[in-house]
Design an enzyme around this catalytic site. Structure first.
Site, mmCIF file in Angstrom:
data_model
loop_
_atom_site.group_PDB
_atom_site.id
_atom_site.type_symbol
_atom_site.label_atom_id
_atom_site.label_comp_id
_atom_site.label_asym_id
_atom_site.label_seq_id
_atom_site.Cartn_x
_atom_site.Cartn_y
_atom_site.Cartn_z
ATOM 1 N N PRO A 37 1.334 -1.399 0.019
ATOM 2 C CG PRO A 37 -0.819 -1.402 2.643
ATOM 3 C CD PRO A 37 0.435 -2.050 1.197
ATOM 4 C CG ASN A 38 0.056 4.289 1.727
ATOM 5 O OD1 ASN A 38 -1.498 4.814 0.631
ATOM 6 N ND2 ASN A 38 -0.580 3.661 2.367
ATOM 7 N NE ARG B 27 4.323 6.873 1.402
ATOM 8 C CZ ARG B 27 4.094 4.973 1.988
ATOM 9 N NH1 ARG B 27 4.791 4.932 1.141
ATOM 10 N NH2 ARG B 27 3.844 5.276 3.261
ATOM 11 C CE1 TYR C 147 8.900 5.040 2.624
ATOM 12 C CE2 TYR C 147 7.936 6.652 2.839
ATOM 13 C CZ TYR C 147 7.197 6.052 3.663
ATOM 14 O OH TYR C 147 7.157 5.078 4.443
ATOM 15 C CG ASN D 246 8.145 -1.870 0.686
ATOM 16 O OD1 ASN D 246 7.389 -2.030 1.720
ATOM 17 N ND2 ASN D 246 8.825 -0.484 0.569
ATOM 18 C CB ALA E 187 1.265 -0.141 6.653
ATOM 19 C CD GLU F 184 11.076 -7.279 5.905
ATOM 20 O OE1 GLU F 184 10.978 -8.244 6.963
ATOM 21 O OE2 GLU F 184 10.391 -6.273 6.691
ATOM 22 C CG HIS G 116 10.877 -2.464 4.986
ATOM 23 N ND1 HIS G 116 9.996 -1.863 4.805
ATOM 24 C CD2 HIS G 116 11.559 -3.724 5.854
ATOM 25 C CE1 HIS G 116 9.090 -3.248 5.372
ATOM 26 N NE2 HIS G 116 10.257 -3.762 5.747
ATOM 27 N NE ARG H 292 9.594 6.327 8.763
ATOM 28 C CZ ARG H 292 9.287 5.994 7.395
ATOM 29 N NH1 ARG H 292 8.972 6.012 6.643
ATOM 30 N NH2 ARG H 292 7.577 6.895 7.854
HETATM 31 C C1 DQA Z 1 8.054 1.070 4.194
HETATM 32 C C2 DQA Z 1 8.193 1.158 5.726
HETATM 33 C C3 DQA Z 1 6.917 1.239 6.179
HETATM 34 O O1 DQA Z 1 6.437 1.227 7.955
HETATM 35 C C4 DQA Z 1 5.462 1.367 5.456
HETATM 36 O O2 DQA Z 1 4.764 1.516 6.197
HETATM 37 C C5 DQA Z 1 5.985 2.064 4.172
HETATM 38 C C6 DQA Z 1 7.029 1.997 3.274
HETATM 39 C C7 DQA Z 1 8.991 1.403 3.468
HETATM 40 O O3 DQA Z 1 10.157 0.908 2.667
HETATM 41 O O4 DQA Z 1 10.253 2.127 4.338
HETATM 42 O O5 DQA Z 1 4.323 2.063 3.226
HETATM 43 O O6 DQA Z 1 7.670 -0.720 3.311
#
Ligand code: DQA
Length: 139
Positions: A9-10, A17, A22, A70, A73, A95, A97, A104
């Site tokens: 998501p997102n 964003r 990011y 990835n 959240a 995994e 990020h 964070r």
């Molecule tokens: C994320 C880190 C997550 O905590 C966050 O909710 C994201 C992006 C990252 O790529 O740093 O959406 O996965």
């Protein structure tokens, strides 16, 4: 190798964003760079904001050589995605990020997905995905 990159998501909003965290490059533009760099391999990209769609995609790529995920959240909330990863045949699951989740908020420090993965790469910006690909190809 056939490798799935799956974003949660997102992450469709990368480039616009929270750019301080990011960056300002869209994933589509970055993915083209990865395709060029890893021409010898078949990279497949999927993104969804919907947990069930991510699970369906994980099931679909069960016979791929690797999954780079990835989960956004959902990393911190989704037992269902962790169970899907447990269920698939795929031998390597990385995994990823973009941000360093450990630097964070505390709620980002826990991942339901990490115990199911081969390894975790966090905090190198979009380059985290390239590093994940290098890790897949090394081992
Ligand atoms: C994320 C880190 C997550 O905590 C966050 O909710 C994201 C992006 C990252 O790529 O740093 O959406 O996965």
């Amino acid at each position: 190798m056939q490798i799935a990159i799956i974003n949660g998501p997102n992450l469709n909003l990368l480039g616009s964003r929270e750019t301080a965290i990011y960056g300002n490059v869209s994933f589509e533009a970055y993915f083209q760079q990865l395709v060029e760099r890893f021409q010898a391999h078949r990279l497949h990209y999927f993104q969804s904001n919907i947990e069930g769609e991510l699970i369906n995609e994980i099931h679909r790529v069960t016979h791929y050589d690797a999954i780079i995920l990835n989960a956004g959240a959902y990393t911190h909330t989704s037992i269902a995605i962790a169970d899907a990863l447990r269920a698939v045949q795929c031998k390597k699951i990385i995994e990823v990020h973009i941000s360093n989740v450990f630097a964070r908020e505390e709620y980002r420090h826990h991942s339901f997905i990490s115990p199911v993965c081969t390894g975790v790469i966090s905090g190198f910006g979009l380059d985290s995905y390239r590093l994940a690909l290098e890790a897949v190809l090394l081992s």
